[in-house]
Design a protein around this motif. Structure first.
Motif, PDB file in Angstrom:
ATOM      1  N   ALA A  68       0.744  -1.159  -0.180  1.00  0.00           N
ATOM      2  CA  ALA A  68       0.041  -0.101   0.126  1.00  0.00           C
ATOM      3  C   ALA A  68       0.850   1.394   0.136  1.00  0.00           C
ATOM      4  N   ALA A  69       1.788   1.253   0.924  1.00  0.00           N
ATOM      5  CA  ALA A  69       2.826   2.623   1.026  1.00  0.00           C
ATOM      6  C   ALA A  69       3.322   2.563  -0.388  1.00  0.00           C
ATOM      7  N   ASP A  70       3.712   1.767  -1.262  1.00  0.00           N
ATOM      8  CA  ASP A  70       4.161   2.051  -2.444  1.00  0.00           C
ATOM      9  C   ASP A  70       3.337   2.469  -3.533  1.00  0.00           C
ATOM     10  N   LEU A  71       2.305   2.661  -3.097  1.00  0.00           N
ATOM     11  CA  LEU A  71       0.908   2.967  -4.156  1.00  0.00           C
ATOM     12  C   LEU A  71       0.386   4.346  -3.917  1.00  0.00           C
ATOM     13  N   THR A  72       0.946   4.881  -2.511  1.00  0.00           N
ATOM     14  CA  THR A  72       0.307   6.187  -2.435  1.00  0.00           C
ATOM     15  C   THR A  72       1.182   7.397  -2.914  1.00  0.00           C
ATOM     16  N   THR A  73       2.435   7.108  -3.163  1.00  0.00           N
ATOM     17  CA  THR A  73       3.368   8.065  -4.019  1.00  0.00           C
ATOM     18  C   THR A  73       3.859   7.799  -5.294  1.00  0.00           C
ATOM     19  N   PRO A  74       4.522   8.259  -6.070  1.00  0.00           N
ATOM     20  CA  PRO A  74       5.274   7.978  -7.149  1.00  0.00           C
ATOM     21  C   PRO A  74       6.789   7.596  -7.079  1.00  0.00           C
ATOM     22  N   ARG A  75       7.079   7.634  -5.584  1.00  0.00           N
ATOM     23  CA  ARG A  75       8.435   7.365  -4.984  1.00  0.00           C
ATOM     24  C   ARG A  75       9.054   6.153  -5.826  1.00  0.00           C
ATOM     25  N   PHE A  76       8.203   5.144  -5.796  1.00  0.00           N
ATOM     26  CA  PHE A  76       9.012   3.899  -6.484  1.00  0.00           C
ATOM     27  C   PHE A  76       9.225   4.143  -7.955  1.00  0.00           C
ATOM     28  N   LEU A  77       8.069   4.516  -8.559  1.00  0.00           N
ATOM     29  CA  LEU A  77       8.348   4.813  -9.922  1.00  0.00           C
ATOM     30  C   LEU A  77       9.284   5.689 -10.377  1.00  0.00           C
ATOM     31  N   ASP A  78       9.658   6.520  -9.442  1.00  0.00           N
ATOM     32  CA  ASP A  78      10.631   7.450  -9.809  1.00  0.00           C
ATOM     33  C   ASP A  78      12.063   6.896  -9.546  1.00  0.00           C
ATOM     34  N   ASN A  79      11.947   5.903  -9.035  1.00  0.00           N
ATOM     35  CA  ASN A  79      13.214   4.938  -8.643  1.00  0.00           C
ATOM     36  C   ASN A  79      13.298   4.088  -9.946  1.00  0.00           C
ATOM     37  N   LEU A  80      12.078   3.461 -10.273  1.00  0.00           N
ATOM     38  CA  LEU A  80      12.138   2.454 -11.184  1.00  0.00           C
ATOM     39  C   LEU A  80      12.692   2.811 -12.664  1.00  0.00           C
ATOM     40  N   LYS A  81      12.000   4.073 -12.866  1.00  0.00           N
ATOM     41  CA  LYS A  81      12.076   4.523 -14.510  1.00  0.00           C
ATOM     42  C   LYS A  81      13.637   4.640 -14.694  1.00  0.00           C
ATOM     43  N   PRO A  82      14.573   5.424 -13.872  1.00  0.00           N
ATOM     44  CA  PRO A  82      16.157   5.447 -14.264  1.00  0.00           C
ATOM     45  C   PRO A  82      16.744   4.052 -14.281  1.00  0.00           C
ATOM     46  N   SER A  83      16.428   3.337 -13.335  1.00  0.00           N
ATOM     47  CA  SER A  83      16.994   1.872 -13.118  1.00  0.00           C
ATOM     48  C   SER A  83      16.719   1.120 -14.262  1.00  0.00           C
ATOM     49  N   VAL A  84      15.484   1.031 -14.771  1.00  0.00           N
ATOM     50  CA  VAL A  84      15.148   0.350 -15.941  1.00  0.00           C
ATOM     51  C   VAL A  84      15.951   0.646 -17.216  1.00  0.00           C
ATOM     52  N   ALA A  85      15.915   1.953 -17.238  1.00  0.00           N
ATOM     53  CA  ALA A  85      16.560   2.683 -18.238  1.00  0.00           C
ATOM     54  C   ALA A  85      18.165   2.351 -18.569  1.00  0.00           C
ATOM     55  N   ARG A  86      18.756   2.494 -17.230  1.00  0.00           N
ATOM     56  CA  ARG A  86      20.098   2.128 -17.143  1.00  0.00           C
ATOM     57  C   ARG A  86      20.701   0.831 -17.803  1.00  0.00           C
ATOM     58  N   GLN A  87      19.374  -0.023 -17.371  1.00  0.00           N
ATOM     59  CA  GLN A  87      19.703  -1.624 -17.784  1.00  0.00           C
ATOM     60  C   GLN A  87      19.332  -1.871 -19.048  1.00  0.00           C
ATOM     61  N   LYS A  88      18.676  -1.094 -19.930  1.00  0.00           N
ATOM     62  CA  LYS A  88      18.077  -1.128 -21.234  1.00  0.00           C
ATOM     63  C   LYS A  88      17.440  -2.143 -21.186  1.00  0.00           C
ATOM     64  N   VAL A  89      16.444  -2.174 -20.140  1.00  0.00           N
ATOM     65  CA  VAL A  89      15.216  -3.239 -20.082  1.00  0.00           C
ATOM     66  C   VAL A  89      14.065  -2.477 -20.494  1.00  0.00           C
TER      67      VAL A  89
END
Ligand code: C2E
Ligand code: CA
Ligand code: CA
Length: 528
Positions: free
Chosen positions: A370-391
Motif C-alpha cells: 500500500a505504501a508504494d502505491l500512495t506516492t510516485p516514489r517507487f516509479l521515480d526509482n524504477l524509471k532510471p534503473s530500468v533505463a540504465r539496464q536497457k530493459v
C-alpha cells in the motif's frame, strides 16, 4: 510462549549487563574500604612502634639520671650536691626535678627549691611507692604534688628521686591522630602516662583485654610490649576513623563511575532489546541487505510456455529462509516496506537485468505494498534503473493487492503513472477483497490474478468452485487478462484454460526458483 521466552532472555541479559556494570563498582568500594582498614592498622602500628621507642628512651634517661645521682660524692643536700642535681636535671630533658628523701620518705632537698627545711614542706612525706623493681627502683605513677608545685611522675632509689613530666612519655609524630595512647607498667599493671585526651582506665582495659582473633577486620587498637623493660604501649584508633575516611573517599569518581556504569548498562540493555526484537532485527536486515528473491515462472496456459516470473522476496536470517508472510506485515507496519521493495527491484535487475535485455519477450512482476502505491516514489526509482539496464518498461510489471487501494485517489494516480511509463499493472489476490468488482471498474489495469483460494476449489462441489470462471468471464468483458495463481493439478490448469484464463502460475509448472534455476527452466520450456 515464544514471546515470553524472548522477554525472559532480554531480562536475563539486562541483569547480566547491569551486574557487569555494578559489580566492579561494588568491588571497588569494598577494596577501598579494605585498603583503608589495613592502612589504618598500619598507621596504628607505626604510631605504637614510635611511642614504645619514646617510652623506652624516657625510662632509660630517668634511670641513668638516678645512676648519676648515686655517683655524686658530695654530702646529700649540701651546696655541691644540689649543684650536681641541677646539672643532672638540666642535662636530662625528661627530668624536671631531682632531690633526696630520708629513710621514712620525708623530703630532704630538691634541685628546684634547694635545701628545704622540713617545716617548709609541712613535714610532708612521700607516700609508699606504687611499684618496686627488682633492682631497687621505685616509682610513683599516681602523679605526686611535688614541692616545685607540679604534678609529676616520680622514680626513686636509695633515698633520692627524679621527677618527670608525664607528657614526656607520650608525644611525638602521629600521636595527635589517634584517639588513645597510653604507656603502661606491665609489672604493676599501672598506667604510667597517657595523652591528655585518652581515658587512662580505658587504656588499661585495652591492655588487659586478650586479643580476639575472631574480631571482624583489623582490631581498632594495638598493644606493643617492650622486650627490655616492663612497659607496654597501647594505641587505639579513633572510633569515627572509618566513617570519617569513608567520607573523604573520592565519592565524585565512585558515583560518576556507578552512574556511567548504569548508563552504559541501560544503553546496552536498550541495544539488546532493540536488536533482539523482531522490529530491530528486521531493520538490521534492511540495513544489511539480507533479502533474496525467488522467481516463480508464469506460463501461457495454451502453449505451456513460460512468459515471465513473479519476484517473491525472502529474508535470509541466520542461514534460515524466512517467508514473506512472516515479515511483510511487520515491515508494512514499521515503515520498512519501501526499502524492501527497492531492494527487491535492485536484486531483480542485478540478477536478471542482462537476461531481460537479451530476451525482451520475458518479464518479471514485482509485488508492491500500500505504501508504494500512495506516492510516485517507487516509479521515480524504477524509471532510471530500468533505463540504465536497457530493459524495456513492459518487462517490469507491478502487482498491487486491493489492500493497496485504500487511498483510492492516490492509488489511481500512481497506477496510471506506472501504466503511462509502460509498466503493466496487475491486481493481485483478486476476489479476496470485498469491493473487487468496483475496483475493476475504477482502476484501469492490465491483468488480474485470481487468488489461489478460488483455484483450490476447482473440481470440488463447493459453491465457490465457480467463482474462478465468473472472474474470467468478467475480465473478458472488461478486456483484462487473467493469471491464475496456485495451480497444483493438471485438472485445474485444463479447467482454467477452457474457461479462457490466459496464464497460470503454480507448483504444477514450477515452484519459486533462484535466478539461475529460472534461466535454466526457461531454456527447457523454450525447446519443449
Ligand atoms: P502472492 O503475491 O499471492 O504470491 C504467491 C504466493 O503463493 C507465494 O508465496 C508463492 O510461493 C505461493 N505459491 C505459488 N504457487 C503455489 C502453489 O501451487 N501452491 C501453494 N500452496 N503456494 C503457491 P510466498 O512467496 O510465500 O509469498 C507470500 C506473499 O508475500 C505473496 O503472495 C505476496 O503477497 C507477499 N510478497 C512476496 N514478495 C513480496 C514483495 O517483494 N513485496 C511485497 N510487498 N509482498 C511480497
Ligand atoms: Ca503477487
Ligand atoms: Ca495471491
Amino acid at each position: 510462549m515464544k514471546k515470553l521466552r524472548r522477554s525472559g532472555l532480554v531480562v536475563f541479559l539486562a541483569v547480566i549487563v547491569l551486574a557487569a556494570a555494578l559489580v566492579p563498582a561494588a568491588l571497588g568500594l569494598l577494596f577501598a574500604q579494605r585498603t583503608m582498614r589495613s592502612q589504618e592498622a598500619e598507621r596504628l602500628n607505626r604510631v605504637a612502634d614510635a611511642a614504645l621507642v619514646r617510652a623506652e628512651d624516657v625510662t632509660r634517661h630517668l634511670s641513668s639520671a638516678l645512676g648519676e645521682i648515686a655517683r655524686v660524692s658530695d654530702q646529700p643536700c649540701s651546696a655541691g650536691y644540689l649543684q650536681e642535681l641541677r646539672r643532672i636535671a638540666l642535662e636530662h630533658r625528661a627530668v624536671r626535678d631531682a632531690g633526696a628523701f630520708d629513710h621514712s620518705g620525708r623530703w630532704q632537698c630538691s634541685s628546684m627549691l634547694g635545701a628545704v627545711a622540713l617545716d617548709a614542706l609541712g613535714g610532708r612525706a612521700l607516700p609508699p611507692p606504687d611499684w618496686r623493681g627488682h633492682d631497687g627502683l621505685i616509682a610513683w605513677f599516681g602523679l605526686l604534688h611535688m614541692p616545685s608545685g607540679d604534678e609529676s611522675l616520680v622514680f626513686g632509689r636509695d633515698g633520692y628521686y627524679v621527677a618527670a613530666d608525664p607528657s614526656a612519655y607520650v608525644g611525638g609524630k602521629g600521636v595527635m591522630k589517634v584517639s588513645g595512647l597510653g604507656v603502661i607498667n606491665t609489672e604493676a599493671s599501672r598506667v604510667i602516662a597517657t595523652t591528655p585526651t585518652s581515658d587512662p582506665s580505658a587504656m588499661l582495659a585495652l591492655y588487659r583485654q586478650p586479643p580476639d582473633p575472631a574480631a571482624d577486620g583489623d582490631p581498632p587498637y594495638v598493644v606493643r610490649r617492650s622486650m627490655t623493660m616492663p612497659i607496654a604501649v597501647v594505641v587505639s584508633a579513633p572510633r569515627e576513623a572509618l566513617p570519617e575516611r569513608l567520607r573523604s573517599l573520592p565519592w565524585g569518581w565512585i558515583l560518576g563511575g556507578v552512574a556511567a556504569g548504569v548508563a552504559l548498562a541501560g544503553w546496552a540493555a536498550f541495544f539488546i532489546v532493540r536488536h533482539m526484537s523482531p522490529r530491530g532485527q528486521l531493520s538490521d536486515a534492511v540495513r544489511r541487505h539480507q533479502f533474496i528473491v525467488a522467481y516463480q515462472p508464469i506460463v501461457d496456459l495454451a502453449t505451456r510456455r513460460c512468459v515471465g516470473a513473479e519476484a517473491l522476496v525472502r529474508w535470509k536470517h541466520h542461514n534460515r529462509i524466512v517467508r514473506p508472510d512472516h515479515f511483510i506485515p511487520l515491515a508494512e507496519h514499521r515503515g520498512l516496506i519501501q526499502a524492501i521493495t527497492d531492494q527487491v527491484l535492485d536484486t531483480v535487475l542485478l540478477e536478471l537485468g542482462e537476461f531481460l535485455k537479451r530476451y525482451p519477450e520475458y518479464y518479471v512482476s514485482i509485488n508492491l505494498s500500500a505504501a508504494d502505491l500512495t506516492t510516485p516514489r517507487f516509479l521515480d526509482n524504477l524509471k532510471p534503473s530500468v533505463a540504465r539496464q536497457k530493459v524495456r518498461p513492459e518487462q517490469i510489471r507491478i502487482e498491487a493487492t486491493e489492500r493497496g487501494f485504500l487511498d483510492a485517489e492516490a492509488a489511481k494516480e500512481v497506477i496510471k503513472a506506472f501504466r503511462d511509463a509502460g509498466h503493466p499493472v496487475y491486481i493481485d489476490d483478486f476476489g479476496t477483497g470485498y469491493s473487487s468488482l468496483s475496483h475493476l471498474q475504477n482502476f484501469h489495469v492490465d491483468a488480474l490474478k485470481i487468488d489461489k483460494s478460488f483455484v483450490d476449489t476447482i473440481g470440488q462441489d463447493a459453491a465457490s468452485s465457480s467463482v474462478a470462471s465468473h472472474i474470467i468471464e468478467m475480465a473478458a468483458t472488461l478486456q483484462v487478462q487473467v493469471i491464475a495463481e496456485g495451480i497444483e493439478r493438471e485438472e485445474q490448469a485444463a479447467y482454467l484454460h477452457a474457461r479462457g484464463a490466459q496464464f497460470g502460475q503454480g507448483w504444477l509448472f514450477s515452484p519459486p526458483l533462484t535466478a539461475a534455476e529460472f534461466i535454466r527452466y526457461l531454456g527447457k520450456t523454450r525447446k519443449g
